[in-house]
Design an enzyme around this catalytic site. Structure first.
Site, mmCIF file in Angstrom:
data_model
loop_
_atom_site.group_PDB
_atom_site.id
_atom_site.type_symbol
_atom_site.label_atom_id
_atom_site.label_comp_id
_atom_site.label_asym_id
_atom_site.label_seq_id
_atom_site.Cartn_x
_atom_site.Cartn_y
_atom_site.Cartn_z
ATOM 1 N NE ARG A 1 14.496 20.151 -43.390
ATOM 2 C CZ ARG A 1 14.735 20.705 -42.204
ATOM 3 N NH1 ARG A 1 14.942 22.001 -42.086
ATOM 4 N NH2 ARG A 1 14.777 19.951 -41.123
ATOM 5 C CG HIS B 1 11.018 21.823 -37.233
ATOM 6 N ND1 HIS B 1 11.854 21.930 -38.335
ATOM 7 C CD2 HIS B 1 11.509 22.720 -36.332
ATOM 8 C CE1 HIS B 1 12.777 22.846 -38.112
ATOM 9 N NE2 HIS B 1 12.585 23.344 -36.895
ATOM 10 C CD GLU C 1 18.017 21.694 -35.682
ATOM 11 O OE1 GLU C 1 17.603 22.205 -34.634
ATOM 12 O OE2 GLU C 1 18.579 22.347 -36.568
ATOM 13 C CG ASN D 1 19.390 21.162 -39.809
ATOM 14 O OD1 ASN D 1 19.340 20.860 -41.015
ATOM 15 N ND2 ASN D 1 18.316 21.293 -39.060
ATOM 16 C CE1 TYR E 1 21.018 28.023 -38.644
ATOM 17 C CE2 TYR E 1 20.828 25.724 -38.002
ATOM 18 C CZ TYR E 1 20.307 26.846 -38.630
ATOM 19 O OH TYR E 1 19.084 26.772 -39.254
ATOM 20 C CD GLU F 1 16.981 23.994 -39.821
ATOM 21 O OE1 GLU F 1 17.582 24.657 -38.951
ATOM 22 O OE2 GLU F 1 15.955 23.332 -39.579
HETATM 23 O O1 IFM Z 1 15.028 28.221 -36.199
HETATM 24 C C1 IFM Z 1 15.777 27.087 -35.955
HETATM 25 C C2 IFM Z 1 15.140 25.876 -36.587
HETATM 26 O O2 IFM Z 1 13.839 25.676 -36.162
HETATM 27 C C3 IFM Z 1 15.930 24.631 -36.241
HETATM 28 N N1 IFM Z 1 17.320 24.803 -36.522
HETATM 29 C C4 IFM Z 1 17.971 25.998 -36.072
HETATM 30 C C5 IFM Z 1 17.173 27.205 -36.499
HETATM 31 C C6 IFM Z 1 17.881 28.490 -36.014
HETATM 32 O O3 IFM Z 1 17.995 28.475 -34.636
#
Ligand code: IFM
Length: 488
Positions: free
Chosen positions: A87, A134, A179, A312, A314, A392
């Site tokens: 990706r 992006h 995002e 995505n 985290y 992600e």
């Molecule tokens: O590095 C970033 C990415 O560009 C977008 N999503 C979160 C990642 C970590 O912060």
């Protein structure tokens, strides 16, 4: 090295469904370098990185991981790691550098680079997974109002088709945006990302125009390529009230959910902005201005059906209207004066929960991912037959390299392990998840944190550009080969 003491279940090998796609992700500005080569002009991140105090140590993407020159070796490296899909994103400023509409605005050398990259991936048996945006808007377009200007949405659709005309014969998966929460609210309201504006109204305008650009691009791509897999990647949080019985905390979490998750998911899947978001905006005097941006027909365009939703994830968060006694540093790496990214969530706080954290103080909360996937399937994607992918997931840790650049990153390996187990749990509960992309293939430019945060499963020595696979990368290669997460 941050001590991530989470003990994952050790006794079960988890098999993933046949055909599950194992990938790795990066993005143009974070890895390419060659910022001033072959016709590329400044993007907003080139400009922003020159603003004093905007990026730690004024790091920039001039060289980054030099993937512009090393893509062939990187493709081979991915093949060695059993990675089946890459990706990556294309740089608008490389392809339409001056933001000019029409054939005269195209930089063929920029398209040629991506053509070479795609060929290299295919030669190595790797599926190209292309993201069109992006975060690196051409500076020329920012000078014309950026995403706060409606014209940018139309120019985005034109740029999308320029890329598709060149690569559509070899690329089957097209993601419009990565995002949009970051490229609107973090960028135009909080000011921590390029272009660094601090206006709630501009953040809302950017959000709507990003959505419009997404919908316009999907329509044009669908006409040109009826069989392509089209989608968008959203970042999600899981907002929980600190006290599930406290109405104030419940409202705090609802606001974050509305202004982070549903502000994008609802128009895309339901063709409407959430009613409670509109009420929140009315409270702070932003509703009329936001509604004036939404022209007749916009929501129909935005809700044009898609095939794939990239997720995505985290971390989640615990919200309250009572200030915490202890704070998480979170998304504010720099000393520049910034404000909350949320247009209507003043007085909402994030409370640390005593969970282990990454090197950015992001809580490690894998069970939030299980709940998120179950919710997305139930509320958005399931009945519409939209495929879910994790596009992600990953973590920054303070890697310690030995003299040969080896990194025994057991903490990162554990992070992947527990999140893959969380995804497997969602799958077992009936949520079809089709693939997973580790963020990131390489250590790279972590935006306002510069090169200080390392996310890679492969270490990059920024002095020599040498790549060294970390322990997490070797482990991930085994996961991809076996289509399973091994017992530990
Ligand atoms: O590095 C970033 C990415 O560009 C977008 N999503 C979160 C990642 C970590 O912060």
């Amino acid at each position: 090295m941050t001590n991530f003491a989470y003990t994952p279940p050790t006794d079960r090998t988890l098999q993933f469904p046949d055909g599950f796609l194992w990938g790795a992700a990066t993005a143009a500005y974070q890895v390419e370098g060659a910022a001033h080569e072959e016709g590329r002009t400044d993007s907003i991140w080139d400009t922003f990185s020159r603003v004093p105090g905007a990026v730690i140590d004024a790091h920039n993407g001039d060289v980054a991981c030099d993937q512009y020159h090393r893509y062939a070796d990187d493709a081979k490296l991915m093949a060695d790691l059993n990675i089946k899909a890459y990706r990556f994103s294309t740089s608008w400023a490389r392809i339409r550098p001056d933001g000019i509409s029409g054939p005269a605005g195209i930089n063929t050398a920029g398209l040629d680079y991506y053509s070479r990259l795609v060929d290299s991936l295919l030669d190595n048996g790797i599926m190209p997974w292309l993201t069109l945006y992006h975060w690196d808007l051409p500076q020329a377009l920012e000078d014309n109002g950026g995403w706060a200007n409606r014209d940018t949405a139309k120019l985005f659709a034109e740029y999308a088709m320029t890329v598709h005309d060149a690569l559509g014969d070899r690329v089957g998966v097209w993601t419009t945006l990565n995002e949009p929460w970051c490229s609107s609210f973090l960028s135009y309201t909080a000011g921590v990302h390029a272009p660094g504006r601090t206006s709630p109204a501009d953040g809302l305008a950017a959000a709507h125009h990003l959505m419009l650009g997404h919908g316009l691009a999907i329509r044009e791509l669908r006409t040109a390529a009826p069989d392509a897999e089209l989608g968008i990647t959203l970042n999600f949080t899981v907002a929980d009230p600190v006290d599930a019985n406290n109405p104030e905390d419940i409202d705090a979490a609802r606001r974050i959910d509305a202004q982070f998750n549903r502000v994008f998911a609802d128009p895309i899947f339901n063709g409407a902005y959430p009613a409670d978001l509109m009420d929140d905006l009315a409270e702070v005097g932003l509703r009329d201005g936001f509604e004036a941006l939404i022209h007749d027909g916009d929501l129909d365009i935005i809700s044009t059906p898609i095939d794939a939703l990239g997720v995505n994830y985290y971390h989640g968060e615990a919200n309250s209207k009572t200030p915490p006694t202890d704070v998480l540093v979170g998304d504010a790496p720099v000393e520049r004066k910034t404000r909350s990214p949320y247009p209507a969530a003043d007085g909402v706080y994030v409370h640390p929960r005593g969970l282990p954290v990454t090197d950015q103080d992001w809580e490690i909360q894998p069970e939030g991912l299980t709940r998120l996937l179950q919710r997305l399937h139930a509320e958005y994607t399931g009945e519409r037959g939209v495929k879910l992918f994790i596009t992600e997931n990953g973590c920054a840790f303070d890697d310690v390299a030995d003299a040969n650049n080896n990194v025994d990153d057991q903490n990162r390996l554990s992070f992947y392990d527990v999140h893959l187990r969380a995804i497997h749990e969602a799958i077992e509960s009936g949520v079809p998840v089709h693939g997973y992309f580790a963020w990131s293939l390489l250590d790279n430019y972590e935006w306002a944190w510069g090169y200080h945060k390392r996310f890679g499963i492969v270490r990059v020595d920024y002095d020599t550009q040498e790549r060294t696979v970390k322990s997490s990368g070797r482990w991930y290669a085994g996961v991809a080969a076996g289509n399973s997460v091994p017992a530990r």
